[in-house]
Design an enzyme around this catalytic site. Structure first.
Site, PDB file in Angstrom:
ATOM      1  N   ASP A 107       1.783  18.041   2.174  1.00  0.00           N
ATOM      2  CA  ASP A 107       0.895  16.752   1.626  1.00  0.00           C
ATOM      3  C   ASP A 107      -0.559  17.180   1.445  1.00  0.00           C
ATOM      4  OD1 ASP A 107       1.152  14.350   0.383  1.00  0.00           O
ATOM      5  OD2 ASP A 107       1.029  13.199   2.236  1.00  0.00           O
ATOM      6  N   HIS A 108      -1.549  16.047   1.253  1.00  0.00           N
ATOM      7  CA  HIS A 108      -2.932  16.264   0.940  1.00  0.00           C
ATOM      8  C   HIS A 108      -3.493  17.512   1.711  1.00  0.00           C
ATOM      9  CE1 HIS A 108      -3.444  12.020  -0.889  1.00  0.00           C
ATOM     10  NE2 HIS A 108      -2.420  11.747  -0.003  1.00  0.00           N
TER      11      HIS A 108
ATOM     12  N   ASP B 124      -5.456  18.267  -2.540  1.00  0.00           N
ATOM     13  CA  ASP B 124      -6.125  17.175  -2.935  1.00  0.00           C
ATOM     14  C   ASP B 124      -7.366  17.507  -2.838  1.00  0.00           C
ATOM     15  OD1 ASP B 124      -7.561  14.870  -3.056  1.00  0.00           O
ATOM     16  OD2 ASP B 124      -6.330  13.959  -1.085  1.00  0.00           O
TER      17      ASP B 124
ATOM     18  N   GLU C 178      -4.114  15.673  -7.229  1.00  0.00           N
ATOM     19  CA  GLU C 178      -4.626  14.719  -7.089  1.00  0.00           C
ATOM     20  C   GLU C 178      -5.876  14.417  -8.049  1.00  0.00           C
ATOM     21  OE1 GLU C 178      -4.171  12.486  -3.741  1.00  0.00           O
ATOM     22  OE2 GLU C 178      -5.800  11.131  -3.951  1.00  0.00           O
TER      23      GLU C 178
ATOM     24  N   GLU D 139      -5.485   7.979   5.677  1.00  0.00           N
ATOM     25  CA  GLU D 139      -4.362   8.695   5.812  1.00  0.00           C
ATOM     26  C   GLU D 139      -4.782  10.036   6.469  1.00  0.00           C
ATOM     27  OE1 GLU D 139      -1.188   8.046   5.986  1.00  0.00           O
ATOM     28  OE2 GLU D 139       0.156   9.207   5.065  1.00  0.00           O
TER      29      GLU D 139
ATOM     30  N   HIS E 168      -3.284   4.196   0.775  1.00  0.00           N
ATOM     31  CA  HIS E 168      -2.536   4.488   1.866  1.00  0.00           C
ATOM     32  C   HIS E 168      -2.384   3.264   2.980  1.00  0.00           C
ATOM     33  CE1 HIS E 168      -3.513   8.782   0.871  1.00  0.00           C
ATOM     34  NE2 HIS E 168      -2.113   8.724   0.574  1.00  0.00           N
TER      35      HIS E 168
ATOM     36  N   HIS F 149       1.329   7.894  -4.619  1.00  0.00           N
ATOM     37  CA  HIS F 149       0.982   7.951  -3.268  1.00  0.00           C
ATOM     38  C   HIS F 149       0.885   6.423  -2.836  1.00  0.00           C
ATOM     39  CE1 HIS F 149      -0.093  12.168  -2.208  1.00  0.00           C
ATOM     40  NE2 HIS F 149       0.175  12.187  -3.468  1.00  0.00           N
ATOM     41  N   GLY F 150       0.979   6.373  -1.612  1.00  0.00           N
ATOM     42  CA  GLY F 150       0.900   4.988  -0.804  1.00  0.00           C
ATOM     43  C   GLY F 150       1.869   3.936  -1.265  1.00  0.00           C
ATOM     44  N   GLY F 151       3.278   4.588  -1.366  1.00  0.00           N
ATOM     45  CA  GLY F 151       4.373   3.645  -1.676  1.00  0.00           C
ATOM     46  C   GLY F 151       4.773   2.476  -0.791  1.00  0.00           C
ATOM     47  N   SER F 152       4.117   2.719   0.623  1.00  0.00           N
ATOM     48  CA  SER F 152       4.613   1.726   1.496  1.00  0.00           C
ATOM     49  C   SER F 152       4.099   0.534   1.284  1.00  0.00           C
ATOM     50  CB  SER F 152       3.739   2.211   3.116  1.00  0.00           C
ATOM     51  OG  SER F 152       4.372   3.423   3.485  1.00  0.00           O
TER      52      SER F 152
ATOM     53  N   ASN G 189       5.533   8.827  -2.263  1.00  0.00           N
ATOM     54  CA  ASN G 189       5.473   8.936  -0.727  1.00  0.00           C
ATOM     55  C   ASN G 189       5.312   7.703  -0.079  1.00  0.00           C
ATOM     56  OD1 ASN G 189       4.901  11.566  -1.897  1.00  0.00           O
ATOM     57  ND2 ASN G 189       2.559  11.474  -0.845  1.00  0.00           N
ATOM     58  N   ILE G 190       6.230   7.668   0.936  1.00  0.00           N
ATOM     59  CA  ILE G 190       5.990   6.566   2.067  1.00  0.00           C
ATOM     60  C   ILE G 190       5.679   7.212   3.211  1.00  0.00           C
ATOM     61  CG2 ILE G 190       7.234   4.586   1.007  1.00  0.00           C
ATOM     62  CD1 ILE G 190       9.548   5.331   3.077  1.00  0.00           C
TER      63      ILE G 190
ATOM     64  N   THR H  49       3.333   5.171   5.782  1.00  0.00           N
ATOM     65  CA  THR H  49       3.325   3.905   6.780  1.00  0.00           C
ATOM     66  C   THR H  49       4.506   3.348   7.191  1.00  0.00           C
ATOM     67  OG1 THR H  49       0.847   3.915   5.560  1.00  0.00           O
ATOM     68  CG2 THR H  49       1.517   1.966   7.104  1.00  0.00           C
TER      69      THR H  49
HETATM   70 ZN   LIG Z   1      -1.269  10.386  -0.100  1.00  0.00          ZN
END
Ligand SMILES: [Zn+2]
Length: 330
Positions: free
Chosen positions: A56-57, A91, A121, A129, A173, A215-218, A237-238, A240
């Protein structure tokens, strides 16, 4: 299909860190990620699960970390004809866009030769995050423009189509109370239409030239998730929500067995009763895993990816008796 995300590692504060300490940490992080990749490959074959190994990032100052992982994939490719890792995210959204694109071009050139996908990104993901804090980001930076996405498409497509774009459409995030996050998946639709028009004949039949990442699917509404998929999102992406499910499993375990967890000996059944089987750390961790499996099942359903990978009967793993894929390090 199982997607495993390996986060980049967290450094306490780069600005005060002597260069040698940073290099040592990066070396350790490279070794840790490679070790994880071999572990996952070895076990995945035992379970007959196809796995995508993605990192990731990774910001500009941590690029040496990805360099080390790409080198490992290049070595692995020589022997096995496939890379060790499937995909890396760069990123570089903190850098000017032209620099972001130039660096991505270099990496895509190197990575596409061995079949590794690049995720880049554009714009920024709000919230916090892995020590990257965008909680005070300007609202306009949370939404990518079609022209910017087209710039990326134009620059990277001639090299390879093995790239995805984490464009910003209000993603954040973390999970916040309702009303604080305004997702605009239509931004992705606009970009697809804009680029389709620009490239004319060479546009794909489904008129979705760009592969997007969410990103930040939570904490997202199912409606937003499904809309984003319609506009060309192929990965969400999840983090959290799985952090919560994991913690919640530990929390529930502690609540249930609280009176058995206060000392090595002595519980409600008697002052001399041993508690070993309750405080064995594998027990709360198993509870955490079970909760996380439930959350992931929900995620697979949200993303419409249940029972579609064509997994047939699980064959006997071939890496039991000796090295094949992932059997032994190369
Ligand atoms: Zn992310």
């Amino acid at each position: 299909m199982m997607l495993l995300l390996l986060s980049s590692f967290q450094l306490v504060d780069h600005s005060f860190m002597p260069e040698r300490a940073l290099i040592t940490q990066i070396k350790a992080a490279i070794a840790g990620a490679i070790s994880g990749a071999f572990h996952v490959r070895t076990l995945a074959e035992q379970y007959g699960i196809p796995v995508i190994l993605h990192t990731d990032h990774c910001s500009k100052k941590l690029l040496p970390w990805v360099d080390g992982l790409v080198s490992a994939s290049e070595r692995y490719f020589k022997t096995h004809g496939e890379p060790l890792f499937s995909s890396h995210m760069l990123d570089l959204s903190e850098e000017p866009i032209h620099e972001n694109i130039e660096i991505c071009k270099e990496y895509l050139q190197r990575m596409s030769k061995i079949g590794v996908l690049l995720e880049m990104e554009l714009g920024i993901t709000g919230g916090e995050e892995d020590g990257v804090n965008n909680e005070d980001a300007a609202q306009e930076d949370l939404y990518s423009k079609p022209e910017e996405i087209y710039e990326v498409y134009k620059a990277l497509t001639p090299i390879s189509n093995m790239f995805t774009v984490a464009a910003a459409f209000g993603n954040v995030h973390g999970v916040y109370s309702p009303g604080n996050v305004k997702l605009e998946p239509k931004i992705l639709d606009k970009a697809q239409k804009f680029i389709t028009e620009k490239i004319g004949e060479s546009a794909p039949a489904d008129k979705k030239p760009v592969l997007f990442v969410f990103h930040g699917g939570s904490g997202s509404d199912l409606q937003d998730i499904r809309e984003a998929i319609d506009y060309g999102v192929i990965k969400m992406n999840i983090d959290t929500d799985t952090q919560w499910s994991y913690w919640n499993g530990i929390r529930e375990y502690e609540k249930k067995f609280h009176d058995y967890l206060q000392g090595q000996i002595g519980n409600p059944e008697g002052a001399t009763k041993p508690n070993k089987k309750y405080y064995d750390p594998r027990e709360p961790l198993r509870s955490a895993e079970k909760m996380t499996v439930q959350r992931l099942e929900q995620c697979f359903s949200d993303l419409k990816c249940q029972n579609i990978c064509g997994l047939g009967e699980v064959k006997a793993a071939s890496n039991v008796a000796g090295p094949r894929r992932g059997g032994l390090p190369v």
